[in-house]
Design a protein around this motif. Structure first.
Motif, PDB file in Angstrom:
ATOM      1  N   ARG A   1       0.821  -1.206   0.000  1.00  0.00           N
ATOM      2  CA  ARG A   1       0.000   0.000   0.000  1.00  0.00           C
ATOM      3  C   ARG A   1       0.857   1.258   0.000  1.00  0.00           C
ATOM      4  O   ARG A   1       0.546   2.237  -0.687  1.00  0.00           O
ATOM      5  CB  ARG A   1      -0.947   0.002   1.198  1.00  0.00           C
ATOM      6  CG  ARG A   1      -0.253   0.144   2.551  1.00  0.00           C
ATOM      7  CD  ARG A   1      -1.256   0.438   3.646  1.00  0.00           C
ATOM      8  NE  ARG A   1      -2.147  -0.687   3.848  1.00  0.00           N
ATOM      9  CZ  ARG A   1      -3.166  -0.664   4.683  1.00  0.00           C
ATOM     10  NH1 ARG A   1      -3.414   0.431   5.371  1.00  0.00           N
ATOM     11  NH2 ARG A   1      -3.916  -1.718   4.854  1.00  0.00           N
ATOM     12  N   TRP A   2       1.949   1.230   0.759  1.00  0.00           N
ATOM     13  CA  TRP A   2       2.799   2.419   0.824  1.00  0.00           C
ATOM     14  C   TRP A   2       3.589   2.592  -0.466  1.00  0.00           C
ATOM     15  O   TRP A   2       3.865   3.730  -0.884  1.00  0.00           O
ATOM     16  CB  TRP A   2       3.723   2.332   2.035  1.00  0.00           C
ATOM     17  CG  TRP A   2       2.977   2.316   3.321  1.00  0.00           C
ATOM     18  CD1 TRP A   2       2.853   1.279   4.201  1.00  0.00           C
ATOM     19  CD2 TRP A   2       2.185   3.384   3.870  1.00  0.00           C
ATOM     20  NE1 TRP A   2       2.062   1.636   5.253  1.00  0.00           N
ATOM     21  CE2 TRP A   2       1.642   2.915   5.085  1.00  0.00           C
ATOM     22  CE3 TRP A   2       1.907   4.675   3.452  1.00  0.00           C
ATOM     23  CZ2 TRP A   2       0.817   3.708   5.884  1.00  0.00           C
ATOM     24  CZ3 TRP A   2       1.083   5.470   4.242  1.00  0.00           C
ATOM     25  CH2 TRP A   2       0.543   4.986   5.436  1.00  0.00           C
ATOM     26  N   LYS A   3       3.984   1.507  -1.096  1.00  0.00           N
ATOM     27  CA  LYS A   3       4.674   1.620  -2.372  1.00  0.00           C
ATOM     28  C   LYS A   3       3.756   2.227  -3.432  1.00  0.00           C
ATOM     29  O   LYS A   3       4.169   3.117  -4.191  1.00  0.00           O
ATOM     30  CB  LYS A   3       5.158   0.237  -2.820  1.00  0.00           C
ATOM     31  CG  LYS A   3       6.277  -0.332  -1.957  1.00  0.00           C
ATOM     32  CD  LYS A   3       6.685  -1.709  -2.442  1.00  0.00           C
ATOM     33  CE  LYS A   3       7.796  -2.285  -1.565  1.00  0.00           C
ATOM     34  NZ  LYS A   3       8.182  -3.658  -1.969  1.00  0.00           N
ATOM     35  N   ILE A   4       2.514   1.754  -3.482  1.00  0.00           N
ATOM     36  CA  ILE A   4       1.568   2.307  -4.442  1.00  0.00           C
ATOM     37  C   ILE A   4       1.265   3.765  -4.122  1.00  0.00           C
ATOM     38  O   ILE A   4       1.193   4.618  -5.019  1.00  0.00           O
ATOM     39  CB  ILE A   4       0.277   1.468  -4.459  1.00  0.00           C
ATOM     40  CG1 ILE A   4       0.579   0.049  -4.974  1.00  0.00           C
ATOM     41  CG2 ILE A   4      -0.786   2.128  -5.304  1.00  0.00           C
ATOM     42  CD1 ILE A   4      -0.621  -0.869  -4.968  1.00  0.00           C
ATOM     43  N   ALA A   5       1.080   4.079  -2.821  1.00  0.00           N
ATOM     44  CA  ALA A   5       0.784   5.460  -2.431  1.00  0.00           C
ATOM     45  C   ALA A   5       1.932   6.394  -2.803  1.00  0.00           C
ATOM     46  O   ALA A   5       1.721   7.497  -3.333  1.00  0.00           O
ATOM     47  CB  ALA A   5       0.515   5.524  -0.924  1.00  0.00           C
ATOM     48  N   MET A   6       3.174   5.953  -2.541  1.00  0.00           N
ATOM     49  CA  MET A   6       4.314   6.801  -2.875  1.00  0.00           C
ATOM     50  C   MET A   6       4.453   6.972  -4.384  1.00  0.00           C
ATOM     51  O   MET A   6       4.804   8.055  -4.871  1.00  0.00           O
ATOM     52  CB  MET A   6       5.586   6.203  -2.267  1.00  0.00           C
ATOM     53  CG  MET A   6       5.670   6.350  -0.761  1.00  0.00           C
ATOM     54  SD  MET A   6       7.251   5.805  -0.070  1.00  0.00           S
ATOM     55  CE  MET A   6       7.151   4.039  -0.343  1.00  0.00           C
TER      56      MET A   6
ATOM     57  N   LEU B   1      -5.724   3.700  -0.366  1.00  0.00           N
ATOM     58  CA  LEU B   1      -6.966   2.934  -0.489  1.00  0.00           C
ATOM     59  C   LEU B   1      -6.794   1.760  -1.460  1.00  0.00           C
ATOM     60  O   LEU B   1      -7.159   0.620  -1.158  1.00  0.00           O
ATOM     61  CB  LEU B   1      -8.092   3.854  -0.959  1.00  0.00           C
ATOM     62  CG  LEU B   1      -8.567   4.911   0.047  1.00  0.00           C
ATOM     63  CD1 LEU B   1      -9.631   5.800  -0.582  1.00  0.00           C
ATOM     64  CD2 LEU B   1      -9.114   4.258   1.309  1.00  0.00           C
ATOM     65  N   ILE B   2      -6.212   2.053  -2.622  1.00  0.00           N
ATOM     66  CA  ILE B   2      -6.030   0.989  -3.613  1.00  0.00           C
ATOM     67  C   ILE B   2      -5.032  -0.054  -3.105  1.00  0.00           C
ATOM     68  O   ILE B   2      -5.271  -1.264  -3.169  1.00  0.00           O
ATOM     69  CB  ILE B   2      -5.559   1.587  -4.949  1.00  0.00           C
ATOM     70  CG1 ILE B   2      -6.631   2.529  -5.506  1.00  0.00           C
ATOM     71  CG2 ILE B   2      -5.240   0.481  -5.946  1.00  0.00           C
ATOM     72  CD1 ILE B   2      -6.191   3.253  -6.773  1.00  0.00           C
ATOM     73  N   GLY B   3      -3.886   0.429  -2.588  1.00  0.00           N
ATOM     74  CA  GLY B   3      -2.884  -0.495  -2.080  1.00  0.00           C
ATOM     75  C   GLY B   3      -3.363  -1.263  -0.866  1.00  0.00           C
ATOM     76  O   GLY B   3      -2.981  -2.415  -0.664  1.00  0.00           O
ATOM     77  N   GLY B   4      -4.200  -0.607  -0.027  1.00  0.00           N
ATOM     78  CA  GLY B   4      -4.714  -1.300   1.147  1.00  0.00           C
ATOM     79  C   GLY B   4      -5.585  -2.487   0.765  1.00  0.00           C
ATOM     80  O   GLY B   4      -5.501  -3.560   1.380  1.00  0.00           O
TER      81      GLY B   4
END
Length: 439
Positions: free
Chosen positions: A11-16, A153-156
């Motif tokens: 989730r954090w990789k996608i968010a970043m 949200l998407i990564g989660g």
């Protein structure tokens, strides 16, 4: 050579990633909008300045006197603008100096020189650009934070699906063959996670079929060997007394024991064994059975407890642990009972590192210092019977007090943790991890 490894969630990789892309796009658009607005406002100012110098030209032609701030042959007139007027053209020019507000020039050629007009870029225009820059900064920051929230949200969602898949795969690895990764993942939207789940389920089914086929083959072979081995043992009893007869009887008995052990392992692998429960006083039961199984072992009951378990299977576990301690360890062999916990300790070289790391495995005897002979079935059967009882069997080595100075061995310790409640009809009872107690 060690390499630094950074671990972070999906989730954090996608968010970043989304935040970084949003920031780049926002900065690029902000620069484009800022430059376009500035050029447009400067063009408007130049047009206005050209209208003003044209009006001043009319007044000059009537009065022969420059008015409204116009100057004739201004020495500060930029060279670029002077060249254009020498060609008989009306022109404007923006003069920019570092740290100063731009100057707007307009000039027209006249009979005796150049009539020019200059003024600073209006404060109103600078204020408009400043407000525009502020709005662009706020919009860019909003885009970055919005993209980061969307990425979370998407990564989660993807991370939750992967965690569910990992948890289901872990349960399958623990022997829960009814678990399916695809069912655990669930969800309406289908993505690559479902493909991974299908692949893992197919792999698990294939492995389960292979293990079941191997178990059936092993059981069939052992069952077929049972009759001729029994006949061989019966025939050995008819031989005349003597050393050769004794050797034949011993080998035939060892082969019969091996066949029975293989059959027992096959039954335990089939997950069809069920415990026949009785309520017993654990300390008293262990004391009586150890006296029969290994009279040289010492028994110490620290705390008595009543448990609901299968006495036959519990005796089988104790017998295998005592045989392993006597065969591969050294005296004294000590058995202690503390509540629902039973420990069997010897003072030999300890368990092999492979067994401590991976658990008991059939037909693997470990290192030669402890298990130079045998088939590795005793501890495998003990662990399998413990699972049927809903118990947990752990292995560790004790550290001797004077190991550094005397080179002594601490010995091997097998710990049987009986469950607080009786096992279910499915053959096992889920238990919380229990911390290992000192020997």
């Amino acid at each position: 050579m060690m390499r630094l490894v950074l671990r972070t969630g999906v989730r954090w990789k996608i968010a970043m990633a989304i935040a970084a892309v949003g920031a780049l796009i926002a900065v690029a658009l902000s620069l484009v909008v800022h430059n376009a607005a500035r050029v447009s406002m400067l063009d408007s100012a130049r047009d206005m300045q050209l209208d003003r110098v044209t009006f001043a030209l009319r007044i000059y032609e009537s009065t022969k006197t420059p008015r409204f701030g116009a100057r004739l042959n201004d020495p500060a007139l930029p060279e670029e603008l002077k060249e254009k007027t020498e060609q008989g053209r009306r022109a404007t020019y923006v003069e920019e100096r570092p740290g100063e507000v731009p100057r707007i020039w307009a000039a027209v050629p006249v009979n005796n020189g150049v009539l020019s007009l200059q003024s600073r870029f209006t404060d109103r225009g600078a204020a408009v650009l400043k407000d525009l820059d502020r709005a662009l900064v706020i919009g860019s920051v909003s885009v970055v934070f919005g993209g980061c929230a969307l990425g979370i949200l998407i990564g989660g969602r993807l991370s939750r699906r992967l965690r569910k898949a990992a948890a289901a795969a872990g349960r399958m690895a623990q022997g829960h063959t009814e678990v399916r990764v695809r069912d655990a993942v669930g969800g309406v939207v289908r993505d690559e996670t479902d493909e991974l789940a299908r692949a893992v389920d197919a792999l698990a089914d294939a492995l389960q079929e292979r293990l079941e086929a191997e178990r059936r083959v092993t059981a069939d072979i052992a069952h077929e060997l049972r009759t001729p081995v029994t006949g061989l043992l019966t025939a050995a009893e008819l031989l005349p007394p003597g050393r050769p007869t004794e050797l034949v009887r011993n080998r035939a008995q060892a082969m019969r024991t091996l066949v029975e052990d293989v059959l027992e392992v096959a039954r335990l692998d089939g997950a069809s064994e069920r415990a026949e429960l009785q309520e017993i006083a654990l300390g008293e039961f262990v004391g009586r059975r150890v006296t029969v199984l290994n009279p040289d072992a010492t028994v110490r009951v620290v705390h008595e407890a009543r448990v609901s378990t299968d006495p036959r299977r519990l005796e089988r576990i104790l017998g295998n642990l005592l045989v392993n301690a006597a065969k591969h360890g050294r005296a004294p062999v000590e058995v202690s009972v503390e509540g629902r916990v039973v420990r069997v300790r010897d003072h030999g070289p300890g368990f092999p590192e492979t067994l401590l790391r991976e658990g008991p495995s059939r037909f693997r005897t470990g290192s030669s210092d402890r298990a130079g002979h045998g088939h590795g079935l005793g501890l495998t059967i003990a662990a399998g019977q413990a699972r049927v009882l809903g118990a947990r069997l752990t292995f560790r080595n004790a550290t001797p007090r004077n190991a550094d100075t005397t080179g002594a061995h601490g010995g091997a310790i097998a710990v049987l943790w009986l469950p607080e409640h009786a096992p279910t009809s499915t053959g096992s009872y889920p238990m919380l991890p229990v911390p290992d107690l000192p020997a």
